[in-house]
Design a protein around this motif. Structure first.
Motif, PDB file in Angstrom:
ATOM      1  N   ALA A 113       0.839  -1.202   0.000  1.00  0.00           N
ATOM      2  CA  ALA A 113       0.000   0.000   0.000  1.00  0.00           C
ATOM      3  C   ALA A 113       0.871   1.247   0.000  1.00  0.00           C
ATOM      4  CB  ALA A 113      -0.933  -0.020   1.211  1.00  0.00           C
ATOM      5  N   ALA A 114       1.946   1.235   0.826  1.00  0.00           N
ATOM      6  CA  ALA A 114       2.809   2.414   0.928  1.00  0.00           C
ATOM      7  C   ALA A 114       3.464   2.718  -0.413  1.00  0.00           C
ATOM      8  CB  ALA A 114       3.871   2.191   2.002  1.00  0.00           C
ATOM      9  N   ILE A 115       3.875   1.663  -1.123  1.00  0.00           N
ATOM     10  CA  ILE A 115       4.508   1.894  -2.432  1.00  0.00           C
ATOM     11  C   ILE A 115       3.518   2.555  -3.387  1.00  0.00           C
ATOM     12  CG2 ILE A 115       5.399   0.695  -4.463  1.00  0.00           C
ATOM     13  CD1 ILE A 115       6.826  -1.185  -2.565  1.00  0.00           C
ATOM     14  N   PHE A 116       2.266   2.083  -3.352  1.00  0.00           N
ATOM     15  CA  PHE A 116       1.268   2.698  -4.220  1.00  0.00           C
ATOM     16  C   PHE A 116       0.995   4.146  -3.828  1.00  0.00           C
ATOM     17  CE2 PHE A 116       0.385  -1.560  -5.712  1.00  0.00           C
ATOM     18  CZ  PHE A 116       0.109  -1.311  -7.052  1.00  0.00           C
ATOM     19  N   VAL A 117       1.010   4.424  -2.513  1.00  0.00           N
ATOM     20  CA  VAL A 117       0.811   5.805  -2.077  1.00  0.00           C
ATOM     21  C   VAL A 117       1.933   6.684  -2.617  1.00  0.00           C
ATOM     22  CG1 VAL A 117       0.794   7.324  -0.065  1.00  0.00           C
ATOM     23  CG2 VAL A 117      -0.527   5.219  -0.040  1.00  0.00           C
ATOM     24  N   VAL A 118       3.163   6.177  -2.534  1.00  0.00           N
ATOM     25  CA  VAL A 118       4.294   6.958  -3.029  1.00  0.00           C
ATOM     26  C   VAL A 118       4.139   7.230  -4.527  1.00  0.00           C
ATOM     27  CG1 VAL A 118       6.784   6.923  -3.457  1.00  0.00           C
ATOM     28  CG2 VAL A 118       5.887   6.170  -1.262  1.00  0.00           C
ATOM     29  N   LEU A 119       3.767   6.184  -5.287  1.00  0.00           N
ATOM     30  CA  LEU A 119       3.586   6.363  -6.732  1.00  0.00           C
ATOM     31  C   LEU A 119       2.512   7.404  -7.023  1.00  0.00           C
ATOM     32  CD1 LEU A 119       3.794   2.710  -8.087  1.00  0.00           C
ATOM     33  CD2 LEU A 119       5.485   4.534  -8.282  1.00  0.00           C
ATOM     34  N   PHE A 121       1.602   9.799  -5.104  1.00  0.00           N
ATOM     35  CA  PHE A 121       2.102  11.120  -4.745  1.00  0.00           C
ATOM     36  C   PHE A 121       3.019  11.673  -5.829  1.00  0.00           C
ATOM     37  CE2 PHE A 121       5.402  13.800  -2.904  1.00  0.00           C
ATOM     38  CZ  PHE A 121       4.613  14.828  -2.426  1.00  0.00           C
ATOM     39  N   VAL A 122       3.895  10.826  -6.366  1.00  0.00           N
ATOM     40  CA  VAL A 122       4.801  11.285  -7.425  1.00  0.00           C
ATOM     41  C   VAL A 122       3.996  11.850  -8.591  1.00  0.00           C
ATOM     42  CG1 VAL A 122       6.457  10.506  -9.163  1.00  0.00           C
ATOM     43  CG2 VAL A 122       6.705   9.776  -6.798  1.00  0.00           C
ATOM     44  N   MET A 123       2.876  11.194  -8.900  1.00  0.00           N
ATOM     45  CA  MET A 123       2.049  11.668 -10.010  1.00  0.00           C
ATOM     46  C   MET A 123       1.455  13.045  -9.703  1.00  0.00           C
ATOM     47  SD  MET A 123      -0.438   8.978 -11.858  1.00  0.00           S
ATOM     48  CE  MET A 123      -1.894   9.972 -11.587  1.00  0.00           C
ATOM     49  N   VAL A 124       0.905  13.186  -8.505  1.00  0.00           N
ATOM     50  CA  VAL A 124       0.322  14.469  -8.126  1.00  0.00           C
ATOM     51  C   VAL A 124       1.398  15.550  -8.122  1.00  0.00           C
ATOM     52  CG1 VAL A 124      -0.881  15.718  -6.289  1.00  0.00           C
ATOM     53  CG2 VAL A 124      -1.489  13.361  -6.798  1.00  0.00           C
ATOM     54  N   TYR A 125       2.580  15.167  -7.626  1.00  0.00           N
ATOM     55  CA  TYR A 125       3.693  16.107  -7.562  1.00  0.00           C
ATOM     56  C   TYR A 125       4.051  16.595  -8.967  1.00  0.00           C
ATOM     57  CZ  TYR A 125       8.439  17.804  -6.712  1.00  0.00           C
ATOM     58  OH  TYR A 125       9.560  18.564  -6.662  1.00  0.00           O
ATOM     59  N   TRP A 126       4.128  15.661  -9.902  1.00  0.00           N
ATOM     60  CA  TRP A 126       4.434  16.028 -11.286  1.00  0.00           C
ATOM     61  C   TRP A 126       3.375  16.975 -11.826  1.00  0.00           C
ATOM     62  CZ3 TRP A 126       7.330  16.887 -15.234  1.00  0.00           C
ATOM     63  CH2 TRP A 126       6.790  16.921 -16.512  1.00  0.00           C
ATOM     64  N   MET A 127       2.105  16.688 -11.535  1.00  0.00           N
ATOM     65  CA  MET A 127       1.033  17.556 -12.006  1.00  0.00           C
ATOM     66  C   MET A 127       1.197  18.958 -11.449  1.00  0.00           C
ATOM     67  SD  MET A 127      -2.157  14.936 -11.813  1.00  0.00           S
ATOM     68  CE  MET A 127      -3.294  16.151 -11.187  1.00  0.00           C
ATOM     69  N   SER A 128       1.566  19.036 -10.179  1.00  0.00           N
ATOM     70  CA  SER A 128       1.661  20.359  -9.560  1.00  0.00           C
ATOM     71  C   SER A 128       2.827  21.159 -10.147  1.00  0.00           C
ATOM     72  CB  SER A 128       1.787  20.241  -8.046  1.00  0.00           C
ATOM     73  OG  SER A 128       3.132  20.119  -7.670  1.00  0.00           O
ATOM     74  N   VAL A 129       4.005  20.535 -10.316  1.00  0.00           N
ATOM     75  CA  VAL A 129       5.137  21.330 -10.801  1.00  0.00           C
ATOM     76  C   VAL A 129       4.967  21.692 -12.272  1.00  0.00           C
ATOM     77  CG1 VAL A 129       6.819  20.541  -9.102  1.00  0.00           C
ATOM     78  CG2 VAL A 129       6.566  19.282 -11.223  1.00  0.00           C
ATOM     79  N   SER A 130       4.417  20.761 -13.080  1.00  0.00           N
ATOM     80  CA  SER A 130       4.270  21.121 -14.489  1.00  0.00           C
ATOM     81  C   SER A 130       3.158  22.157 -14.634  1.00  0.00           C
ATOM     82  CB  SER A 130       3.994  19.882 -15.341  1.00  0.00           C
ATOM     83  OG  SER A 130       2.647  19.506 -15.251  1.00  0.00           O
TER      84      SER A 130
END
Lengths: 463, 284
Positions: A113-119, A121-130
């Motif tokens: 579950a934690a690995i999926f949460v991290v993944l 988050f990485v996606m949301v993070y990418w959306m925010s910076v781009s």
């Protein structure tokens, strides 16, 4: 081939994004640069308050989650637990109390579950910076970034697919993908009934389950190979016989001059509509050693001893295939009769002029046409039969049981064996291994279909 | 010449009628046996006759009055509740997914369909076992709520049939609406859905029927919690070795009660069923 190019395309797109991640940073102004560290800043400071606040919220929650449990969950994946449950003497209560140890199962679950949460988050993070960089571009072009209202309009129109698919994708992750990853990982552990949490720990064993099922463990590998062969035999017979008999039935009903077509069709449809668990359990009563059929045959003095329809290995195998005809022929009758009516009649007319009789017409026109049109359906049926749980389990429960096999009977398919291994035997690691083998089997046959048929690529032509 | 051909055609048809009647007999026999057993007064599973010696309605009434061991009314309500909720959730999910994959064009569309295909190749209850452990970790196992989640959580993967239907709606309709300034959201609610009543009905009914006929998932989730059994699992218990002699006729009655509505629904829906399954391939 197709899958291969898609994969490389996916990798290329991924690489491009990583490149963009750094170029955006170097080309960004101070706000964009800052939003690489504080998510949402690039939105918040440029007028998109709701969006910015949401991004910041996500970041804070993520950091909190990682500190409280995320990091330890991921680290726990390395060992799946080291501390056994113990009984410790409690001075104040004067008794032994159970002191909880590590629970390997929960550790694996939370780790995944934690690995999926991290993944995620990485996606949301990418959306925010781009998004932040895009906002900067919009401002530099002299326009204003979309406000909340406009943004919603975008999600109801241009980006409607995101609105519509968020819930389905989320649920599919939760109820299909995460569980599947969890199960696939279980195949690499020794989770069986001797390593059952919370009393015991289980741990990683590499490919041990796979080698055991294939050759190392004589009992398990014999079971696996035998059941695999039977599964394939079963799937071929069940698919081909059902298809041919269903088509013959449909041809008979659709023949010119046969009256009451709807009546005949409804009779066979009724048997589809009766829930399978009812009709199959009924059949198993009918065909049991002391079952109705045997009793009737004995009273009519046709046989002296009961016929072992379901208790003799070979006979049981024939019985399940025959009973499956009863279950499946109406389906293929329904499916094929619609298509049969679509065969252009001029094909038959010209054949008649050439003097072809009904037999020749069937082999030269009907069958090739049907195979061409229903090819994909046939393969889907084949895969469905590899996974046909109901017919086997409800009819014979896999029996007759055999000591040559590890927890399986002579008519067990790989799927019913999987079911038994988990429900009766709690041998989750072996069950997962079998599940992966079944997947490889289905994937192999599906690949053949999707290379052969172009129907999936042509879908746009019909709209 | 003409006469003999006609006679031959007649003989051929007579043969076909004979075969069809024979097959109908074989196909209907188990069902007739089920219905007859449900009205049979004599107990026992194995009788040497099909038409009961004495008819009775007791099997039906006792299903609803003797509930200490087998609580049929309770199971019936359980199934109804689960069916209603999972039907609502999965219908929404299926329609949203199939609409997006059929009418909208976006980068992830093809990859998503491929992923769905791959996921479908794993045996269904492989993930089931994991879901059981996940639900257990949250203390949710053996509850009806868990069952609703199980039946509707994976619904998105069953999008094929309704996607096939959406594919048949001409794109020109969408395009002209777009020229009039309608957003995609408006098009979905005001144009596509009203045009798709048959497939909406089909999706609803299929989702509703699911819990009534499923046996595997519920047996993994519920284990020994008799109170939360669904009809299918409950009826299965009646046929266990200790119970079958006394309860076989009651099993038949219970099975008839759920088979009747499902049969009616299915006869009504068969044309959607067929077009859904063959739709994709016929077009190829």
């Amino acid at each position: 081939m197709k899958g291969g190019t898609q994969m490389t395309n996916g990798l290329k797109a991924f690489g491009k994004r990583i490149g963009l991640f750094f170029t955006h940073f170097s080309q960004g102004d101070i706000i964009t640069k800052a939003s690489y560290f504080v998510m949402g800043l690039g939105q918040f400071l440029r007028g998109q308050w709701v969006k910015g606040a949401a991004y910041l919220g996500v970041q804070l929650i993520f950091i909190y989650y990682m500190l409280v449990s995320g990091i330890s969950s991921i680290l726990g994946l390395r060992t799946l637990g080291t501390k056994l449950q113990e009984r410790v003497w409690s001075e104040e209560r004067g008794i032994f109390v159970v002191q909880a140890g590590d629970n390997s199962m929960l550790m694996l679950l939370f780790g995944v579950a934690a690995i999926f949460v991290v993944l995620a988050f990485v996606m949301v993070y990418w959306m925010s910076v781009s998004g932040s960089y895009q906002n900067q571009m919009t401002l530099e072009a002299g326009k204003k970034p979309l406000n909340f209202r406009q943004e919603i309009d975008v999600y109801l129109n241009e980006k409607y697919h995101i609105t519509v698919l968020t819930l389905p994708v989320f649920l599919t992750f939760l109820f299909t993908i995460v569980p599947l990853v969890f199960m696939i990982l279980l195949a690499f552990t020794n989770f069986d009934r001797f390593h059952q949490p919370p009393g015991n720990l289980f741990t990683w064993v590499g490919f041990e389950n796979f080698t055991a099922a294939l050759w190392k463990d004589p009992l398990k590998s014999k079971t696996f190979i035998d059941l695999l062969i039977w599964t394939l035999i079963w799937a071929v017979f069940a698919t081909v016989l059902n298809y041919i008999f269903g088509m013959v039935l449909a041809i008979m009903i659709n023949k010119k001059g046969i009256k009451l077509k709807k009546f005949w069709r409804t009779i066979f449809v009724i048997t589809i509509a009766v829930p399978q668990f009812v009709s199959l359990m009924l059949m198993s009563q009918l065909l049991a050693d002391q079952g109705t059929l045997n009793v009737i045959l004995q009273e009519m003095n046709l046989i002296d001893k009961f016929l072992p329809f379901l208790s003799d290995p070979t006979m049981a195998k024939i019985t399940v295939i025959v009973v499956n005809l009863w279950v499946g022929v109406p389906y293929s009758m329904l499916i094929t009769s619609g298509i049969l009516m679509n065969i252009p009649t001029d094909l038959y007319e010209s054949a008649k002029i050439d003097g072809a009789n009904a037999w020749v017409q069937f082999w030269k026109i009907t069958l090739p046409y049907m195979l061409f049109v229903t090819g994909p359906y046939l393969i889907t049926q084949f895969i469905g039969n590899i996974n046909n749980f109901n017919v086997i389990y409800l009819l014979t429960r896999g029996g007759p049981l055999s000591l040559e096999y590890f927890q399986a009977g002579k008519t067990d398919l790989l799927v019913t064996w999987l079911y038994k291994l988990t429900v009766n035997e709690q041998n989750y690691s072996l069950a997962s291994t079998i599940g992966i083998f079944i997947f490889m089997l289905s994937a192999f046959f599906s690949l053949i279909v999707f290379n052969k048929t172009a129907s999936t690529q042509k879908e746009d032509d019909f709209q | 010449m003409m006469k003999s051909m006609k006679a031959r055609a007649k003989a051929g048809n007579a043969l076909i009628y004979a075969i069809l009647s024979g097959l109908s007999f074989i196909w209907l026999l188990p069902i007739v046996w089920l219905i007859m057993s449900s009205f049979r007064k004599e107990p026992g599973a194995y009788t040497a006759y099909i038409i009961p010696k004495e008819f009775t309605l007791d099997n039906y009434t006792r299903l609803f009055t003797e509930t200490t061991l087998f609580n049929y009314p309770r199971w019936f309500m359980n199934t109804l509740i689960v069916a209603i909720f999972s039907c609502i959730i999965s219908t929404v999910i299926v329609l949203l997914t199939s609409y997006a994959l059929s009418r909208l064009r976006f980068k992830m569309r093809k990859p998503m369909m491929n992923i769905a295909l791959v996921l479908g190749m794993f045996p269904g209850f492989m993930s089931m076992i994991a879901i059981y452990h996940i639900l257990k970790a949250f203390g949710l196992t053996q509850s009806l709520f868990a069952l609703v989640l199980v039946y509707s959580g994976g619904a998105a993967l069953g999008y094929y049939i309704s996607k096939g239907f959406f594919d048949t709606i001409p794109k020109a309709i969408d395009e002209s609406a777009m020229l009039d300034g309608a957003s995609k959201n408006t098009i979905f609610w005001k144009i596509t859905l009203p045009l798709s009543k048959p497939i909406v009905v089909y999706t609803i009914l299929m989702a509703f029927i699911g819990p009534w006929v499923d046996f595997i998932f519920v047996s993994v989730i519920m284990k020994d919690n008799y109170q939360n059994y669904t009809v299918a699992l409950g009826l299965f218990q009646m046929l266990s070795r200790e119970n079958i002699y006394q309860y076989f006729t009651r099993f038949a009655a219970g099975a008839v009660l759920i088979a009747i509505p499902i049969t009616i629904l299915f006869i009504y829906m068969q044309k959607y069923y067929v077009s859904g399954i063959t739709g994709g391939s016929v077009k190829g």
